[in-house]
Enzyme design. Structure first.
Site, PDB file in Angstrom:
ATOM      1  N   GLY A  83      52.241  45.446  91.416  1.00 14.25           N
ATOM      2  CA  GLY A  83      52.312  46.270  90.252  1.00 14.25           C
ATOM      3  C   GLY A  83      53.599  46.217  89.387  1.00 14.25           C
ATOM      4  O   GLY A  83      54.501  46.106  89.785  1.00 14.25           O
ATOM      5  N   GLY A  84      53.273  46.860  88.197  1.00 19.26           N
ATOM      6  CA  GLY A  84      54.654  47.446  87.374  1.00 19.26           C
ATOM      7  C   GLY A  84      55.195  46.358  86.768  1.00 19.26           C
ATOM      8  O   GLY A  84      54.695  44.988  86.541  1.00 19.26           O
ATOM      9  N   HIS A 223      64.443  52.468  80.967  1.00 19.34           N
ATOM     10  CA  HIS A 223      63.356  52.752  81.144  1.00 19.34           C
ATOM     11  C   HIS A 223      63.123  54.238  81.086  1.00 19.34           C
ATOM     12  O   HIS A 223      62.167  54.914  81.410  1.00 19.34           O
ATOM     13  CB  HIS A 223      62.977  52.304  82.740  1.00 19.34           C
ATOM     14  CG  HIS A 223      62.622  50.844  82.811  1.00 19.34           C
ATOM     15  ND1 HIS A 223      61.459  50.592  82.789  1.00 19.34           N
ATOM     16  CD2 HIS A 223      63.561  49.780  82.723  1.00 19.34           C
ATOM     17  CE1 HIS A 223      61.644  49.112  83.125  1.00 19.34           C
ATOM     18  NE2 HIS A 223      62.792  48.853  83.074  1.00 19.34           N
ATOM     19  N   ASP A 433      60.197  62.452  80.168  1.00 20.17           N
ATOM     20  CA  ASP A 433      59.827  61.390  80.733  1.00 20.17           C
ATOM     21  C   ASP A 433      59.848  60.171  79.795  1.00 20.17           C
ATOM     22  O   ASP A 433      59.508  60.199  78.696  1.00 20.17           O
ATOM     23  CB  ASP A 433      58.406  61.343  81.234  1.00 20.17           C
ATOM     24  CG  ASP A 433      58.152  60.583  82.572  1.00 20.17           C
ATOM     25  OD1 ASP A 433      58.978  59.718  82.964  1.00 20.17           O
ATOM     26  OD2 ASP A 433      57.230  61.027  83.403  1.00 20.17           O
ATOM     27  N   LYS A 440      48.800  56.435  81.999  1.00 19.36           N
ATOM     28  CA  LYS A 440      48.135  55.148  81.498  1.00 19.36           C
ATOM     29  C   LYS A 440      47.092  54.591  82.590  1.00 19.36           C
ATOM     30  O   LYS A 440      45.941  54.366  82.374  1.00 19.36           O
ATOM     31  CB  LYS A 440      48.965  54.105  81.073  1.00 19.36           C
ATOM     32  CG  LYS A 440      50.025  54.445  79.862  1.00 19.36           C
ATOM     33  CD  LYS A 440      50.802  53.354  79.250  1.00 19.36           C
ATOM     34  CE  LYS A 440      51.323  53.674  77.946  1.00 19.36           C
ATOM     35  NZ  LYS A 440      52.082  52.620  77.330  1.00 19.36           N
ATOM     36  N   TYR A 561      76.467  13.530  76.193  1.00 14.90           N
ATOM     37  CA  TYR A 561      75.584  12.992  77.251  1.00 14.90           C
ATOM     38  C   TYR A 561      74.800  13.963  78.119  1.00 14.90           C
ATOM     39  O   TYR A 561      73.704  13.907  78.302  1.00 14.90           O
ATOM     40  CB  TYR A 561      75.986  11.922  78.020  1.00 14.90           C
ATOM     41  CG  TYR A 561      75.184  11.239  79.175  1.00 14.90           C
ATOM     42  CD1 TYR A 561      74.085  10.372  78.621  1.00 14.90           C
ATOM     43  CD2 TYR A 561      75.483  11.341  80.390  1.00 14.90           C
ATOM     44  CE1 TYR A 561      73.030  10.025  79.827  1.00 14.90           C
ATOM     45  CE2 TYR A 561      74.598  10.790  81.217  1.00 14.90           C
ATOM     46  CZ  TYR A 561      73.426   9.978  81.042  1.00 14.90           C
ATOM     47  OH  TYR A 561      72.687   9.643  82.000  1.00 14.90           O
TER      48      TYR A 561
HETATM   49  P1  ADQ Z   1      59.114  56.937  87.114  1.00 14.28           P
HETATM   50  O1  ADQ Z   1      59.991  57.872  86.654  1.00 14.28           O
HETATM   51  O2  ADQ Z   1      59.026  56.498  88.381  1.00 14.28           O
HETATM   52  O3  ADQ Z   1      59.498  55.711  86.064  1.00 14.28           O
HETATM   53  P2  ADQ Z   1      56.286  56.775  86.159  1.00 14.28           P
HETATM   54  O4  ADQ Z   1      56.345  55.984  84.882  1.00 14.28           O
HETATM   55  O5  ADQ Z   1      55.334  57.665  86.464  1.00 14.28           O
HETATM   56  O6  ADQ Z   1      57.313  57.320  86.590  1.00 14.28           O
HETATM   57  O7  ADQ Z   1      55.669  55.713  87.225  1.00 14.28           O
HETATM   58  C1  ADQ Z   1      55.610  56.106  88.615  1.00 14.28           C
HETATM   59  C2  ADQ Z   1      54.920  55.008  89.160  1.00 14.28           C
HETATM   60  O8  ADQ Z   1      54.666  55.324  90.735  1.00 14.28           O
HETATM   61  C3  ADQ Z   1      53.483  54.881  88.934  1.00 14.28           C
HETATM   62  O9  ADQ Z   1      53.066  53.362  88.891  1.00 14.28           O
HETATM   63  C4  ADQ Z   1      52.564  55.457  90.031  1.00 14.28           C
HETATM   64  O10 ADQ Z   1      51.295  54.894  90.338  1.00 14.28           O
HETATM   65  C5  ADQ Z   1      53.431  55.288  91.229  1.00 14.28           C
HETATM   66  N1  ADQ Z   1      53.049  56.500  92.108  1.00 14.28           N
HETATM   67  C6  ADQ Z   1      53.677  57.766  91.907  1.00 14.28           C
HETATM   68  N2  ADQ Z   1      53.007  58.377  92.831  1.00 14.28           N
HETATM   69  C7  ADQ Z   1      52.570  57.835  93.872  1.00 14.28           C
HETATM   70  C8  ADQ Z   1      51.964  57.865  95.038  1.00 14.28           C
HETATM   71  N3  ADQ Z   1      51.994  59.222  95.757  1.00 14.28           N
HETATM   72  N4  ADQ Z   1      51.624  56.945  95.782  1.00 14.28           N
HETATM   73  C9  ADQ Z   1      51.658  55.606  95.226  1.00 14.28           C
HETATM   74  N5  ADQ Z   1      52.201  55.670  93.897  1.00 14.28           N
HETATM   75  C10 ADQ Z   1      52.829  56.372  93.345  1.00 14.28           C
HETATM   76  C11 ADQ Z   1      60.426  55.114  85.288  1.00 14.28           C
HETATM   77  C12 ADQ Z   1      60.733  56.455  83.912  1.00 14.28           C
HETATM   78  C13 ADQ Z   1      59.195  56.305  83.534  1.00 14.28           C
HETATM   79  C14 ADQ Z   1      58.858  55.060  82.787  1.00 14.28           C
HETATM   80  C15 ADQ Z   1      58.984  54.173  84.028  1.00 14.28           C
HETATM   81  C16 ADQ Z   1      58.607  52.570  83.602  1.00 14.28           C
HETATM   82  O11 ADQ Z   1      61.127  57.638  84.720  1.00 14.28           O
HETATM   83  O12 ADQ Z   1      59.235  57.258  82.451  1.00 14.28           O
HETATM   84  O13 ADQ Z   1      57.341  55.102  82.621  1.00 14.28           O
HETATM   85  O14 ADQ Z   1      60.290  54.002  84.539  1.00 14.28           O
HETATM   86  O15 ADQ Z   1      59.498  52.275  82.337  1.00 14.28           O
END
Ligand code: ADQ
Length: 796
Positions: A83-84, A223, A433, A440, A561
């Site tokens: 992911g991600g 980020h 955030d 999404k 070369y």
């Molecule tokens: P984060 O602050 O970590 O990221 P976010 O963008 O919401 O915030 O991402 C969280 C991720 O963790 C999501 O993919 C979510 O599915 C996963 N997650 C959260 N809780 C979970 C759980 N209990 N179990 C499994 N998975 C879980 C930082 C910035 C954000 C920005 C991202 C990307 O703070 O604003 O969107 O980077 O650039």
């Protein structure tokens, strides 16, 4: 330990994962990769994806996309993330030429020498390379400066007194660790790679890298939000250093337009360059920095298709039974002060207080991932949140109904996705955030569009997802009203809203995001302001060159070369390379009948003898240390090699300590090759070698030249450029063609008179007048000069 030991999502620093499910996730190739959202460059367009992949890419983030954990038995386990960011960049990281550099998730104090080596070797299988950090470094750099100073300030939150008291110490560690990352990049990459640095932990790195490698393509992506100028400059002691750090990049990316504007305001406030707001760029004295917004996306297909996965269906079945007859409000977050978790629970409490009709009919599922558990502010937050959840459950709970289901853990993808599918409302109201991916993911997981998103206006995602129920976390009543609105929204309306937002999420997924950034990076570093007047040699230009060549009385062709052979070695077999060299040889032979030809290389005299010894041309070996003039058999040497035995003793010792590495003794230089050594040993010993050899090098006037997995030691001052100057001094030419590709060639390009046609082979910043991308194009160009009339088109 700064990171969560208990199976958290560990979503720090752009490396996202759900649980620890270790299965490979086939990435999607989106049909509209060119439909990117690089707003600031407007209509200027982008290079093809094919060409951007030709250059190697180094990704640098605080955390690697794999984590190392030590079991109680002492066994080291490596968990790749799915992911991600890891998914978005997977098409790049699968290529062995590309590398990902970062901390492996375990403090170096917990590891023996042998374990570090083992980790390095294992990580290399994923094209990952570790930066080992001690517990003290992690405390001060990561928990300290990054997460107790920068994180709160960038999220408009207060810095605790405790952190503020330690900020000098934290700042020192921050710089030190950024420098450690630099050392690993320098040791592991060549000068022709693009480097993409991620996030607030590494804001000094672009400038550090720029001063070590002035010609590198450097990109940076933040980020998290970039704060408004008044907050930034007032509250951050080393703000100008951090901004100067970022200005080392060619491209600085943010999630959304407002962060970009804040950044330009700050640059202006510090007077660090001339800000061109129309083109969102900053003009510095010698180059320009492009700034642009790249809203990060998710792996849309993975979330959208999950509803068909039997494992997800099974989880959903269990959840439906559990929450039967009740509307589910869902929150999913790291336990972080910026996420507004206490505020959300409080809004829910007010909702129940003011609207008794909802009691027993709704449930708040709070899924909270442990995060930065060693920081006091995070520990306190946990205590406050859990106390409030307990209070709500005591106040309103009944025998048959628990108002808040609180889970403090990371869930595997299947369960998380089932929760997304189940939830009637996603209550995503962070105080601040950068983007927020959960918003999404929730919408993408809803094939039936049957959910409502309540979203803070202060999340970057709100700039894209305007059909959400937008609330203001600074005004708690809007949170309560937003929930009521969501719970009462008619299906027709929430489906319409979800549908429009889902389309938006689908069209700008994580793959597009990565491709767009890398394309924009190439564009920024190849721009005229950065010394690159052209991105290709057109047919017209090639024809013009030929006519100038024909009308000139005396011509010189000066060819590096290595610039034509190095790219071939990476992608072609020995037979094709031999064929290429044979063709080059015959072209040079014809050309040399009427034209002075010089072939230069960093390699030895014997290499040149073998390939071109039959020709009546000037051969220059070992970067100008040896020269053989046309018609002569003997080589002239420009330096004695008396120093070699003194340095060799040390190099041999380190080569022994670094299995797989070897020392090449050239006639006038020494090269330590470590491409076949364990990355761990190589990195470690490279630093030691430099420390030991530098004093000797000063005495003997030697240069230490860092190459791609090589360290070369050779006499100072003798280089391709000096050969060029001598040639121009000896003769007067009215047509000069110079073809090269590396950093040294840049000084060579600069040394020739302006009328000379300088040609850069490949990507990257250059002072050359013209550019071609492939070695075959060099052959085509040379053919044009041969009077046989055998003319081939040079592709643009
Ligand atoms: P984060 O602050 O970590 O990221 P976010 O963008 O919401 O915030 O991402 C969280 C991720 O963790 C999501 O993919 C979510 O599915 C996963 N997650 C959260 N809780 C979970 C759980 N209990 N179990 C499994 N998975 C879980 C930082 C910035 C954000 C920005 C991202 C990307 O703070 O604003 O969107 O980077 O650039």
């Amino acid at each position: 330990m700064p990171l969560d030991r208990n199976g958290s999502a560990a979503t720090e620093n752009g490396v996202y994962q759900n649980g620890h499910t270790v299965h490979e996730n086939g990435h999607t190739t989106h049909s509209n990769t060119q439909d990117f959202r690089f707003h600031s460059l407007g209509e200027r367009g982008i290079k093809s994806v094919g060409s951007l992949l030709e250059q190697s890419l180094i990704i640098v983030s605080n955390r690697l996309p794999v984590s190392v954990k030590k079991a109680e038995s002492g066994k080291l386990d490596i968990y790749p993330s799915v992911g991600g960011l890891a998914t978005g960049l997977s098409s790049y990281t699968k290529n062995a030429e590309n590398k990902w550099i970062g901390w492996p998730g375990i403090p170096s104090n917990d590891l023996s020498e042998e374990e570090r080596r083992h980790i390095s070797d294992e990580l290399q299988k994923y094209n990952c390379y570790p930066v080992f950090l001690s517990q003290d470094q992690l405390n001060d750099f990561y928990n300290g400066y990054s997460n107790s100073i920068l994180w709160p300030l960038f999220h408009d939150l207060p810095v605790t007194q405790e952190a503020d008291d330690l900020r000098d110490r934290y700042w020192n560690a921050y710089q030190q660790v950024n420098h450690l990352f630099l050392e690993v990049i320098l040791a592991l990459s060549g000068t022709d790679s693009s480097v993409w640095v991620h996030d607030y932990q590494l804001m000094m790195l672009p400038a550090m890298l720029r001063s070590a490698r002035p010609l590198e393509n450097i990109g940076f992506f933040l980020h998290i939000p970039f704060p408004a100028a008044e907050n930034f400059a007032t509250n951050l002691k080393w703000g100008s250093d951090l901004v100067a750090g970022l200005l080392g990049a060619d491209l600085v990316g943010f999630h959304v337009q407002s962060y970009l504007t804040n950044f330009l305001d700050v640059v202006e406030q510090y007077g660090m360059g001339s800000v061109d707001r129309e083109n969102t760029r900053i003009n510095l004295v010698d180059r320009m920095v492009q700034v642009a917004d790249f809203p990060i996306g998710i792996d849309y297909k993975r979330y959208f298709q999950a509803s068909k996965d039997p494992a997800v269906q099974h989880e959903l079945f269990k959840l439906r039974n559990k929450y039967q007859g009740r509307k589910v409000i869902l929150t999913v977050d790291r336990l972080d002060p910026s996420k507004g978790l206490v505020e959300r629970a409080a809004a829910y409490q007010t909702l129940l207080k003011d609207n008794p009709s909802f009691r027993g009919k709704i449930v708040l599922v709070m899924l909270v991932v442990p995060s930065r558990t060693e920081i006091e502010a995070y520990k306190n937050l946990k205590i406050r949140l859990e106390a409030l959840v307990g209070e709500i459950n005591r106040e309103y709970g009944t025998k048959n109904w628990i108002p808040v289901h609180y889970m403090y853990k990371s869930l595997p993808f299947e369960r998380l996705n089932a929760l997304y599918q189940l939830a009637d409302v996603a209550f995503i109201v962070p105080l601040r955030d950068g983007m927020n991916l959960v918003a999404k993911e929730y919408l993408a997981s809803k094939p039936n569009k049957d959910g409502v998103l309540v979203l803070s206006k202060t999340a970057g995602a709100a700039e894209e997802l305007s059909d959400a129920v937008i609330v203001d976390p600074a005004r708690s009543e809007t949170l309560v009203n937003g929930l009521v609105k969501a719970l009462r929204m008619p299906p027709q309306e929430f489906r319409r809203r979800a549908d429009s937002m889902r389309k938006q999420i689908e069209s700008s997924d994580i793959h597009n995001w990565a491709t767009n950034f890398i394309s924009a990076l190439n564009l920024a570093s190849d721009s005229p302001e950065n010394g690159s007047p052209t991105v290709g040699l057109t047919k017209r230009q090639a024809a013009k060159l030929r006519s100038r060549f024909e009308s000139a009385k005396s011509q010189l062709v000066f060819l590096d070369y290595d610039c034509v052979i190095s790219p071939l070695i990476q992608i072609q077999d020995a037979e094709s390379i031999d064929k290429f060299v044979a063709e080059l040889n015959s072209l040079l032979k014809e050309l040399s009948v009427s034209t002075d030809v010089v072939v230069v290389t960093g390699q030895t005299q014997s290499t040149l003898e073998e390939k071109f010894g039959n020709l009546d041309v000037t051969l220059v070996a070992e970067h100008g240390i040896f020269e053989r003039l046309p018609g002569k058999k003997k080589w002239r040497s420009f330096r004695s090699a008396d120093w070699q035995p003194k340095i060799l003793v040390h190099l041999n010792k380190f080569a022994e300590l670094t299995p797989g590495s070897e020392v090449e003794t050239k006639d006038c230089s020494l090269v330590w090759h470590y491409e076949n050594a364990s990355a761990y040993d190589a990195q470690k010993h490279l630093l030691e070698i430099k420390r030991v050899i530098t004093p000797l090098a000063n005495v003997w006037k030697l240069d230490l030249i860092q190459g791609n997995m090589t360290l070369e030691i050779r006499p100072k001052g003798r280089c391709k450029g000096s050969t060029a100057k001598e040639l121009v001094g000896r003769n007067s030419y009215d047509f000069v063609l110079v073809v090269g590709d590396d950093q040294e060639d840049e000084s060579l390009f600069a040394d020739w008179p302006d009328e000379a046609y300088t040609v850069k082979v490949g990507h990257g910043r250059t002072g050359a007048r013209l550019r071609v991308f492939r070695p075959e194009e060099v052959l085509s160009l040379l053919r044009k000069f041969i009077s046989s009339g055998n003319i081939f088109a040079v592709s643009a």
